[in-house]
Write a protein that holds these residues in place. Structure first.
Motif, PDB file in Angstrom:
ATOM      1  N   GLU A 185       0.823  -1.206   0.000  1.00  0.00           N
ATOM      2  CA  GLU A 185       0.000   0.000   0.000  1.00  0.00           C
ATOM      3  C   GLU A 185       0.859   1.258   0.000  1.00  0.00           C
ATOM      4  O   GLU A 185       0.542   2.238  -0.681  1.00  0.00           O
ATOM      5  N   ILE A 186       1.953   1.228   0.734  1.00  0.00           N
ATOM      6  CA  ILE A 186       2.832   2.395   0.770  1.00  0.00           C
ATOM      7  C   ILE A 186       3.492   2.618  -0.587  1.00  0.00           C
ATOM      8  O   ILE A 186       3.586   3.753  -1.064  1.00  0.00           O
ATOM      9  N   ILE A 187       3.912   1.548  -1.226  1.00  0.00           N
ATOM     10  CA  ILE A 187       4.537   1.677  -2.546  1.00  0.00           C
ATOM     11  C   ILE A 187       3.537   2.210  -3.568  1.00  0.00           C
ATOM     12  O   ILE A 187       3.857   3.102  -4.364  1.00  0.00           O
ATOM     13  N   LEU A 188       2.322   1.685  -3.550  1.00  0.00           N
ATOM     14  CA  LEU A 188       1.301   2.179  -4.484  1.00  0.00           C
ATOM     15  C   LEU A 188       0.917   3.629  -4.186  1.00  0.00           C
ATOM     16  O   LEU A 188       0.748   4.429  -5.107  1.00  0.00           O
ATOM     17  N   ALA A 189       0.777   3.958  -2.908  1.00  0.00           N
ATOM     18  CA  ALA A 189       0.387   5.318  -2.534  1.00  0.00           C
ATOM     19  C   ALA A 189       1.488   6.327  -2.809  1.00  0.00           C
ATOM     20  O   ALA A 189       1.222   7.518  -2.944  1.00  0.00           O
ATOM     21  N   THR A 190       2.726   5.880  -2.898  1.00  0.00           N
ATOM     22  CA  THR A 190       3.828   6.766  -3.250  1.00  0.00           C
ATOM     23  C   THR A 190       4.021   6.827  -4.760  1.00  0.00           C
ATOM     24  O   THR A 190       4.335   7.881  -5.312  1.00  0.00           O
ATOM     25  N   GLY A 191       3.812   5.722  -5.417  1.00  0.00           N
ATOM     26  CA  GLY A 191       4.033   5.662  -6.861  1.00  0.00           C
ATOM     27  C   GLY A 191       3.038   6.467  -7.670  1.00  0.00           C
ATOM     28  O   GLY A 191       3.394   7.096  -8.671  1.00  0.00           O
ATOM     29  N   LEU A 192       1.781   6.479  -7.253  1.00  0.00           N
ATOM     30  CA  LEU A 192       0.755   7.197  -8.007  1.00  0.00           C
ATOM     31  C   LEU A 192       1.040   8.694  -8.115  1.00  0.00           C
ATOM     32  O   LEU A 192       1.032   9.235  -9.228  1.00  0.00           O
ATOM     33  N   PRO A 193       1.316   9.402  -7.039  1.00  0.00           N
ATOM     34  CA  PRO A 193       1.605  10.831  -7.204  1.00  0.00           C
ATOM     35  C   PRO A 193       2.921  11.108  -7.934  1.00  0.00           C
ATOM     36  O   PRO A 193       3.047  12.140  -8.592  1.00  0.00           O
ATOM     37  N   VAL A 194       3.866  10.190  -7.836  1.00  0.00           N
ATOM     38  CA  VAL A 194       5.115  10.370  -8.583  1.00  0.00           C
ATOM     39  C   VAL A 194       4.839  10.306 -10.082  1.00  0.00           C
ATOM     40  O   VAL A 194       5.329  11.133 -10.859  1.00  0.00           O
ATOM     41  N   VAL A 195       4.021   9.348 -10.493  1.00  0.00           N
ATOM     42  CA  VAL A 195       3.647   9.235 -11.910  1.00  0.00           C
ATOM     43  C   VAL A 195       2.867  10.470 -12.364  1.00  0.00           C
ATOM     44  O   VAL A 195       3.106  11.002 -13.447  1.00  0.00           O
ATOM     45  N   ILE A 196       1.959  10.946 -11.525  1.00  0.00           N
ATOM     46  CA  ILE A 196       1.190  12.146 -11.851  1.00  0.00           C
ATOM     47  C   ILE A 196       2.106  13.350 -12.003  1.00  0.00           C
ATOM     48  O   ILE A 196       1.989  14.117 -12.960  1.00  0.00           O
ATOM     49  N   ALA A 197       3.022  13.532 -11.071  1.00  0.00           N
ATOM     50  CA  ALA A 197       3.942  14.663 -11.130  1.00  0.00           C
ATOM     51  C   ALA A 197       4.837  14.608 -12.351  1.00  0.00           C
ATOM     52  O   ALA A 197       5.067  15.614 -13.009  1.00  0.00           O
ATOM     53  N   LEU A 198       5.321  13.413 -12.680  1.00  0.00           N
ATOM     54  CA  LEU A 198       6.173  13.272 -13.859  1.00  0.00           C
ATOM     55  C   LEU A 198       5.383  13.538 -15.135  1.00  0.00           C
ATOM     56  O   LEU A 198       5.906  14.115 -16.097  1.00  0.00           O
ATOM     57  N   ALA A 199       4.118  13.124 -15.175  1.00  0.00           N
ATOM     58  CA  ALA A 199       3.293  13.361 -16.353  1.00  0.00           C
ATOM     59  C   ALA A 199       2.999  14.848 -16.537  1.00  0.00           C
ATOM     60  O   ALA A 199       2.956  15.353 -17.667  1.00  0.00           O
ATOM     61  N   ILE A 200       2.809  15.554 -15.434  1.00  0.00           N
ATOM     62  CA  ILE A 200       2.525  16.984 -15.512  1.00  0.00           C
ATOM     63  C   ILE A 200       3.754  17.774 -15.946  1.00  0.00           C
ATOM     64  O   ILE A 200       3.670  18.700 -16.741  1.00  0.00           O
ATOM     65  N   GLN A 201       4.906  17.379 -15.434  1.00  0.00           N
ATOM     66  CA  GLN A 201       6.128  18.120 -15.741  1.00  0.00           C
ATOM     67  C   GLN A 201       6.630  17.908 -17.159  1.00  0.00           C
ATOM     68  O   GLN A 201       7.303  18.768 -17.702  1.00  0.00           O
TER      69      GLN A 201
END
Length: 84
Positions: free
Chosen positions: A67-83
């Motif tokens: 759960e921690i890995i998924l909860a950390t990975g999702l915003p990282v992917v979102i941030a990378l997609a936005i940037q």
């Protein structure tokens, strides 16, 4: 051996999740970046406590770290997609 891993999940995992979501939400929210940082940081305190409680409430240690890995990975992917 399970207790130190749960403490690490609560402290380090909680920090990683909250920091990743703060970073992603500052990029997403349509407001001044300073105000968005303050807002998400204040909300992050509540989320951090909930993650720490969850780390000790769940019976499976694999589930906690998953759960921690998924909860950390999702915003990282979102941030990378936005940037990019």
């Amino acid at each position: 051996m399970s207790l130190p891993l749960r403490v690490a999940a609560a402290i380090l995992g909680g920090y990683a999740v909250v920091y990743a979501w703060i970073y992603a939400l500052v990029l997403i929210l349509p407001m001044d970046p300073i105000e968005a940082t303050i807002l998400t940081t204040c909300a992050g305190f509540i989320v951090y406590v909930l993650i720490a409680l969850r780390a000790f409430a769940v019976t499976s240690l694999r589930r906690v770290w998953g759960e921690i890995i998924l909860a950390t990975g999702l915003p990282v992917v979102i941030a990378l997609a936005i940037q990019s």
